[in-house]
Design an enzyme around this catalytic site. Structure first.
Site, PDB file in Angstrom:
ATOM      1  N   ASP A  30       0.850  -1.188   0.000  1.00 29.98           N
ATOM      2  CA  ASP A  30       0.000   0.000   0.000  1.00 29.98           C
ATOM      3  C   ASP A  30       0.887   1.240   0.000  1.00 29.98           C
ATOM      4  O   ASP A  30       1.896   1.279   0.716  1.00 29.98           O
ATOM      5  CB  ASP A  30      -0.897  -0.017   1.241  1.00 29.98           C
ATOM      6  CG  ASP A  30      -2.025   0.989   1.173  1.00 29.98           C
ATOM      7  OD1 ASP A  30      -1.740   2.198   1.067  1.00 29.98           O
ATOM      8  OD2 ASP A  30      -3.189   0.577   1.242  1.00 29.98           O
ATOM      9  N   HIS A  98     -10.480  -5.241  -2.839  1.00 23.33           N
ATOM     10  CA  HIS A  98      -9.127  -5.472  -2.334  1.00 23.33           C
ATOM     11  C   HIS A  98      -9.170  -5.828  -0.856  1.00 23.33           C
ATOM     12  O   HIS A  98     -10.008  -5.345  -0.109  1.00 23.33           O
ATOM     13  CB  HIS A  98      -8.215  -4.268  -2.592  1.00 23.33           C
ATOM     14  CG  HIS A  98      -8.726  -2.957  -2.080  1.00 23.33           C
ATOM     15  ND1 HIS A  98      -9.753  -2.269  -2.686  1.00 23.33           N
ATOM     16  CD2 HIS A  98      -8.325  -2.208  -1.029  1.00 23.33           C
ATOM     17  CE1 HIS A  98      -9.969  -1.140  -2.035  1.00 23.33           C
ATOM     18  NE2 HIS A  98      -9.123  -1.080  -1.005  1.00 23.33           N
ATOM     19  N   HIS A 100      -6.934  -5.868   2.617  1.00 20.82           N
ATOM     20  CA  HIS A 100      -5.773  -5.276   3.280  1.00 20.82           C
ATOM     21  C   HIS A 100      -5.171  -6.338   4.195  1.00 20.82           C
ATOM     22  O   HIS A 100      -5.883  -6.894   5.043  1.00 20.82           O
ATOM     23  CB  HIS A 100      -6.195  -4.085   4.150  1.00 20.82           C
ATOM     24  CG  HIS A 100      -6.795  -2.944   3.399  1.00 20.82           C
ATOM     25  ND1 HIS A 100      -6.079  -1.812   3.102  1.00 20.82           N
ATOM     26  CD2 HIS A 100      -8.039  -2.755   2.898  1.00 20.82           C
ATOM     27  CE1 HIS A 100      -6.862  -0.970   2.447  1.00 20.82           C
ATOM     28  NE2 HIS A 100      -8.054  -1.525   2.307  1.00 20.82           N
TER      29      HIS A 100
END
Length: 112
Positions: A30, A98, A100
């Site tokens: 990220d 997505h 994390h």
């Protein structure tokens, strides 16, 4: 989708810091990490949100990739968090599904 940031990464137009890739999944660091390790795991196929994820096989592949990333990044033994934000109130900012993968420190609860 031509205007999707993550689709551009899958297509190679934008080069993320890739940590894992297979035929169906891409995982990369990220750019705004919230933990010492913060990796996003995405399907290569455009799926806007968790609500549109209709393929149970792909769902399993995403979770297996998240676990593989955690192991590769040295998080598996001490623990880590896998989070999916869905739509505006869930905190989703990029409308391409997505996961994390967060770790490298003690996670707080509740998350907020």
């Amino acid at each position: 989708m031509s205007d999707c940031l993550f689709c551009k990464m899958v297509a190679g137009v934008i080069k993320p810091d890739v940590v894992f890739e297979d035929d169906n999944v891409l995982a990369f660091r990220d750019i705004n990490p919230r933990a010492p390790v913060h990796v996003l795991v995405i399907p290569k196929q455009h799926v806007p949100t968790l609500n549109e994820l209709a393929n149970p096989e792909l769902a399993g592949q995403l979770l297996q990739a998240a676990a593989a990333v955690a192991k590769q990044e040295g998080l598996a033994d001490n623990g880590y968090r896998v989070n999916i934000n869905c739509n505006k109130h869930g905190g989703q900012e990029v409308y391409h599904l997505h996961l994390h993968v967060l770790g490298g420190r003690q996670m707080a609860w509740p998350p907020g």
